[in-house]
Design an enzyme around this catalytic site. Structure first.
Site, mmCIF file in Angstrom:
data_model
loop_
_atom_site.group_PDB
_atom_site.id
_atom_site.type_symbol
_atom_site.label_atom_id
_atom_site.label_comp_id
_atom_site.label_asym_id
_atom_site.label_seq_id
_atom_site.Cartn_x
_atom_site.Cartn_y
_atom_site.Cartn_z
ATOM 1 N N GLY B 169 -7.870 26.729 -11.752
ATOM 2 C CA GLY B 169 -6.944 26.204 -12.758
ATOM 3 C C GLY B 169 -5.479 26.343 -12.379
ATOM 4 O O GLY B 169 -4.586 25.973 -13.144
ATOM 5 N N HIS B 212 -17.133 21.972 -20.386
ATOM 6 C CA HIS B 212 -17.340 22.212 -18.964
ATOM 7 C C HIS B 212 -18.790 22.639 -18.783
ATOM 8 O O HIS B 212 -19.181 23.703 -19.257
ATOM 9 C CB HIS B 212 -16.370 23.303 -18.500
ATOM 10 C CG HIS B 212 -16.561 23.727 -17.078
ATOM 11 N ND1 HIS B 212 -15.580 23.593 -16.124
ATOM 12 C CD2 HIS B 212 -17.618 24.281 -16.450
ATOM 13 C CE1 HIS B 212 -16.045 24.046 -14.976
ATOM 14 N NE2 HIS B 212 -17.274 24.478 -15.152
ATOM 15 N N HIS B 239 -7.193 27.274 -18.390
ATOM 16 C CA HIS B 239 -8.156 26.556 -17.551
ATOM 17 C C HIS B 239 -9.042 27.499 -16.751
ATOM 18 O O HIS B 239 -9.621 27.121 -15.747
ATOM 19 C CB HIS B 239 -7.467 25.581 -16.585
ATOM 20 C CG HIS B 239 -6.586 24.586 -17.267
ATOM 21 N ND1 HIS B 239 -7.059 23.667 -18.156
ATOM 22 C CD2 HIS B 239 -5.255 24.377 -17.196
ATOM 23 C CE1 HIS B 239 -6.062 22.930 -18.596
ATOM 24 N NE2 HIS B 239 -4.955 23.338 -18.047
ATOM 25 N N GLU B 293 -15.790 19.346 -9.511
ATOM 26 C CA GLU B 293 -15.712 19.893 -8.157
ATOM 27 C C GLU B 293 -17.003 20.637 -7.869
ATOM 28 O O GLU B 293 -17.802 20.883 -8.766
ATOM 29 C CB GLU B 293 -14.527 20.848 -8.009
ATOM 30 C CG GLU B 293 -14.603 22.086 -8.879
ATOM 31 C CD GLU B 293 -13.389 22.996 -8.695
ATOM 32 O OE1 GLU B 293 -12.265 22.537 -8.898
ATOM 33 O OE2 GLU B 293 -13.589 24.168 -8.335
ATOM 34 N N ARG B 297 -20.334 28.452 -3.105
ATOM 35 C CA ARG B 297 -20.506 29.909 -3.029
ATOM 36 C C ARG B 297 -21.241 30.368 -4.276
ATOM 37 O O ARG B 297 -21.509 29.569 -5.165
ATOM 38 C CB ARG B 297 -19.125 30.573 -3.013
ATOM 39 C CG ARG B 297 -18.291 30.069 -4.200
ATOM 40 C CD ARG B 297 -17.037 30.838 -4.425
ATOM 41 N NE ARG B 297 -16.127 30.159 -5.314
ATOM 42 C CZ ARG B 297 -16.184 30.169 -6.639
ATOM 43 N NH1 ARG B 297 -17.164 30.801 -7.252
ATOM 44 N NH2 ARG B 297 -15.293 29.534 -7.371
#
Lengths: 70, 454
Positions: B169, B212, B239, B293, B297
């Site tokens: 963010g 999200h 964010h 995105e 990982r």
């Protein structure tokens, strides 16, 4: 005279004012960095910067003096 | 080494995630090596590893981001593999390449997959080609404010301004008109240069009311991609996520199929191997998904997936890195069981969310059925200002969302932290917030909670 103090342990990232500068209420004096966050230190009243107590790269503790605004 | 689990592991991270990785490795009989900065010598992860090597001063650039110091430690300890955790060097493809060049196993995806997803503009373009839904945006870096204004006209306000190399963010803000865009562009560019050493800026259509949602995927050793369900990470401040849950209260039937299918396509497009997370925005009005995105990982919030699947994702990571099949049958994925919520206990005040490091004088973790705490600290340790403010993750599981909420409330009450600031009080508030309790919330929930404050 208003003393501006650090709210937390932090690194001094940027010093935006120098002794003798005139600042307005709400101006950013210094930007601290702590725990991956930038924390602006704001003037709580207008006046002249009579002292800047920190330099870029310094580590400040909670309540340490950052600057004095007269 | 065919068909055997790697036998030794260096963990190139700190705090709770280093400790969490070491816990699984210890259980599997893998020799563990911790690396630590001068500031972290007294933390539990250093004591819990079989061996610990100091790699430098507190500043991350001199320690946890110091690739050569970490590789030297790996050579000195004679380990077979490196696990990067999250943050620090975990998404640095050059580091992953250097690890492999040194003859070590990188517990993560191939460096090429990391590169493909590391630049947000290139990743958006690639995802679009692969048939993954992507929001309208700029297909190339936006070099200056003038072009940004033109692109915003084309996309239509509101737009989100982001650093192409960014994450967390940082430097991201929404603009509703030309004046806001000019300011947002300058902010994004200075932050991008400072934090990511890359000034490339991207504009994207901004969805004002959204959730999200993200999908945990695993790229298996045989090349197959499996999706282990979704997480909802809509509780955010600045964010950045503060609480997550699995499954998402907003995702059912057909939408889940679409979401998991898109995540698998994303993984396949980059020949993904090991654990990764594909993030999407869900427009709550239209029900449309758009790719945000991919994090190449292990994610901070991976435990909520572990709680509902019963899997240990670090174990799966280590197996994949060793070329082994997963512990489960990929053709018969178990349906998620129950509901899990994670709360990030941060060293920050619960009102303005400003950090407050300090020495820990009291620390009592809650226990009980369905309660898990992944913590990085212990009594008489010190939270320093050098790293992110995560103290611990409080994770609960229940047979349904309502039981998970009850267990969360009780666990928050029982968690005691004194010394540094902490945000436990925020979670007391969140767990009684009508929107959160009903499940019908979006990414602005924290802003709304704070707007009500006197």
């Amino acid at each position: 005279m208003a003393e501006v103090r650090a709210e937390m342990t932090a690194n001094v990232w940027k010093v935006l004012v120098a002794q003798g500068d005139t600042v307005a209420d709400g101006d950013t004096l210094v930007i601290l960095e702590s725990m991956k966050m930038e924390i602006p230190v704001i003037a709580e009243g207008g006046g002249t910067v009579s002292a800047v107590a920190v330099a870029e790269g310094d580590v400040v503790q909670e309540d340490d003096l950052i600057a004095t605004v007269d | 080494m065919p068909n055997s689990l790697l036998n030794s592991l260096l963990v190139a991270n700190r705090g709770e995630i280093a400790r969490r990785i070491i816990r699984t490795a210890n259980r599997l009989g893998i020799r563990t090596v911790a690396v630590y900065s001068e500031a972290d010598a007294d933390l539990p992860f250093v004591a819990e590893a079989d061996e610990a090597i100091e790699i430098g001063p507190p500043q991350p650039a001199d320690s946890y981001l110091n690739a050569s110091a970490i590789l030297t430690a790996a050579a000195q300890a004679g380990v077979a593999a490196i696990h990067p955790g999250y943050g620090f060097l975990s998404e640095n493809a050059d580091f992953a390449q250097a690890v492999e060049d040194a003859g070590l196993i990188w517990v993560g995806p191939a460096p090429e997959s990391m590169r493909a997803m590391g630049d947000k503009i290139a990743a958006r373009n690639l995802m679009s080609t692969a048939g993954v839904p992507v929001a309208l945006g700029t297909p190339e870096p936006v070099p200056d404010v003038f072009q940004a204004l033109g692109e915003a006209q084309r996309i239509g306000y509101p737009v989100m301004v982001k650093a192409a190399a960014g994450g967390g963010g940082i430097g991201m803000s929404a603009a509703h008109n030309d004046d806001e865009l000019k300011a947002a562009f300058e902010t994004a560019r200075s932050r991008a240069e400072r934090f990511f050493a890359d000034p490339s800026i991207l504009l994207e259509k901004y969805v004002p009311v959204a959730r999200h949602v993200e999908v945990q995927i695993l790229g298996l050793a045989d090349g197959r991609i499996v999706a282990l369900g979704e997480r909802d990470c809509s509780v955010q401040r600045r964010h950045q996520k503060v609480a997550e849950e699995a499954p998402s209260p907003a995702v059912t039937g057909a939408l889940r199929e679409q979401l998991l299918g898109a995540a698998i396509k994303a993984g396949e497009a980059v020949n993904y191997r090991n654990a990764g997370t594909v993030e999407f925005l869900l427009d709550t009005a239209s029900g449309e998904l758009s790719f945000l995105e991919m994090n190449t990982r292990l994610q901070v919030e991976h435990p909520v997936t572990e709680m509902v699947t019963g899997l240990d994702l670090v174990e799966e990571q280590l197996r994949i890195a060793s070329g082994l099949a997963p512990t489960f049958d990929p053709d018969k994925l178990p349906p998620p069981s129950g509901h899990s919520i994670e709360m990030r206990i941060y060293a920050e005040d619960p009102k303005r969310f400003l950090p407050g490091p300090g020495a820990i004088t009291d620390w009592v973790e809650p226990t009980g059925e369905g309660v898990r705490v992944d913590s990085g600290y212990a009594p008489n340790t010190t939270v320093t200002p050098f790293y992110d403010p995560l103290l611990a993750k409080l994770i609960v599981h229940g047979k349904d969302r309502s039981e998970a909420l009850d267990r969360a409330r009780k666990a928050v009450r029982e968690f005691a932290v004194a010394g540094p600031k902490n945000n436990l009080e925020f979670f007391t508030e969140l767990l009684d917030n009508a929107d959160f309790v009903s499940g019908a919330y979006d990414c602005k929930i924290v802003d709304r909670m704070r707007a009500k404050q006197p």
